[in-house]
Design an enzyme around this catalytic site. Structure first.
Site, PDB file in Angstrom:
ATOM      1  N   LYS A  27       0.850  -1.203   0.000  1.00 37.02           N
ATOM      2  CA  LYS A  27       0.000   0.000   0.000  1.00 37.02           C
ATOM      3  C   LYS A  27       0.883   1.251   0.000  1.00 37.02           C
ATOM      4  CE  LYS A  27      -3.881  -2.403   1.946  1.00 37.02           C
ATOM      5  NZ  LYS A  27      -4.510  -3.048   3.078  1.00 37.02           N
ATOM      6  N   ASP A  64     -11.477   2.362   3.242  1.00 39.21           N
ATOM      7  CA  ASP A  64     -11.834   0.940   3.096  1.00 39.21           C
ATOM      8  C   ASP A  64     -13.341   0.791   2.851  1.00 39.21           C
ATOM      9  OD1 ASP A  64      -9.815  -1.033   3.341  1.00 39.21           O
ATOM     10  OD2 ASP A  64      -9.602  -0.626   5.483  1.00 39.21           O
ATOM     11  N   GLN A  79      -5.259  -1.911   9.175  1.00 41.18           N
ATOM     12  CA  GLN A  79      -5.121  -3.231   8.548  1.00 41.18           C
ATOM     13  C   GLN A  79      -5.759  -4.308   9.428  1.00 41.18           C
ATOM     14  OE1 GLN A  79      -3.835  -3.680   5.477  1.00 41.18           O
ATOM     15  NE2 GLN A  79      -4.145  -5.884   5.568  1.00 41.18           N
TER      16      GLN A  79
HETATM   17  N1  GUN Z   1      -7.142  -7.184   5.409  1.00 37.86           N
HETATM   18  C1  GUN Z   1      -7.369  -7.902   4.273  1.00 37.86           C
HETATM   19  N2  GUN Z   1      -7.956  -7.145   3.331  1.00 37.86           N
HETATM   20  C2  GUN Z   1      -8.109  -5.916   3.892  1.00 37.86           C
HETATM   21  C3  GUN Z   1      -8.646  -4.699   3.400  1.00 37.86           C
HETATM   22  O1  GUN Z   1      -9.137  -4.588   2.262  1.00 37.86           O
HETATM   23  N3  GUN Z   1      -8.620  -3.650   4.262  1.00 37.86           N
HETATM   24  C4  GUN Z   1      -8.122  -3.753   5.526  1.00 37.86           C
HETATM   25  N4  GUN Z   1      -8.151  -2.685   6.317  1.00 37.86           N
HETATM   26  N5  GUN Z   1      -7.618  -4.874   6.016  1.00 37.86           N
HETATM   27  C5  GUN Z   1      -7.601  -5.944   5.184  1.00 37.86           C
END
Ligand code: GUN
Length: 280
Positions: free
Chosen positions: A52, A119, A96
């Protein structure tokens, strides 16, 4: 043999559009900023967070990564979220998941400013998606919709089957396919005859986290098959939820793993961050 949907190529196209918009926004004095918080040492999460940050650098965004120890308390994590809510240089906040067991995802997500919830996990944003009046779409399902669109696949009137009902993928995916006028069925672990349902699909989206689970006999000839799975096999290789070897013999279009849905997820996160920055 199916046409292979090249997620890397489509993601690169969308990212170059984002980079151009970022440039234009910077000229007006706004640099899109994303803050990513990771708690603990989950190796897969660390890789996602690193990617990211790399994605942000690629398109010219400002990014901040907060790596907190496993024993971080709810109070400490909420203090950081609240500080970032009030930070004008940050337009998107991502915590996350999964969080360590002593932390409650729902409480943490509910404390993210919905305008910075890139998200689209906050209940306000989930509700907005339900009624079709949204600012952000959840990254993976939104990425799937872009892959379909850019591959010239029209969802309207199609039998769409989603395998998996998670809050992150299955449920919002079903909603987005419905918004695109698909006829949508959601399957899950209690579905009685899964293969009978998946064989009806013109468009099959699979997000269950079970390696190579969907096999050729479960797919209709000519179906479009989108594999959201990301499983690591004993030999360390990545594989999806779809058995590529047999399903690609029957499908008209298929996404590979890696190189299908994966590259789109971060791309849509960047898109949401750009949207948040434009609104500030
Ligand atoms: N863990 C796995 N996929 C995601 C996601 O799309 N966003 C977040 N915040 N955590 C994740």
């Amino acid at each position: 043999m199916a046409n292979i949907i090249d997620g890397k190529k489509i993601a690169a196209e969308v990212r170059s559009e984002i980079a151009a918009e970022c440039e234009a926004l910077k000229a007006k004095g706004v640099t899109p900023g994303l803050a990513v918080i990771i708690v603990g040492e989950d190796p897969a999460s660390k890789v996602y967070v690193k990617n990211k940050k790399k994605g942000c650098e690629e398109v010219g965004f400002h990014s901040e990564v907060y790596e907190l120890p496993e024993n971080t308390s709810e109070k400490e994590l909420l203090e950081l979220v609240h500080k970032l809510n009030g930070d004008d240089s940050i337009h998107g906040i991502l915590v996350q998941l999964p969080l360590p067991k002593h932390l409650n995802d729902e409480i943490i997500i509910a404390n993210i400013d919905p305008k910075k919830d890139v998200d689209a996990f906050h209940e306000l944003n989930v509700g907005k998606i339900m009624i079709g009046n949204y600012d952000f779409l959840p990254c993976t399902p939104a990425g799937v919709m872009v892959l379909l669109e850019k591959s010239g696949i029209d969802v309207s009137g199609k039998e769409c089957v989603v395998v998996g009902r998670s809050n992150i993928v299955g449920k919002p995916q079903a909603m987005l396919l419905l918004h695109a006028n698909g006829t949508v069925t959601v399957c899950h672990s209690r579905t009685k005859d899964l293969a009978e349902v998946t064989r009806r699909a013109d468009i099959l989206v699979v997000a269950i986290g079970k390696a190579d689970f969907i096999t050729g006999d479960m797919v209709k000839e000519g179906a479009v098959v989108i594999d959201v799975g990301m499983n690591r096999k004993a030999d360390g290789k990545l594989t999806g939820d779809v058995d590529f070897a047999t399903v690609s013999q029957k499908a008209s279009y298929i996404t590979p793993v890696p190189g299908g849905v994966g590259p789109m997820t971060i791309t849509m996160l960047l898109k949401n961050t750009l949207t948040a920055a434009k609104k500030c």
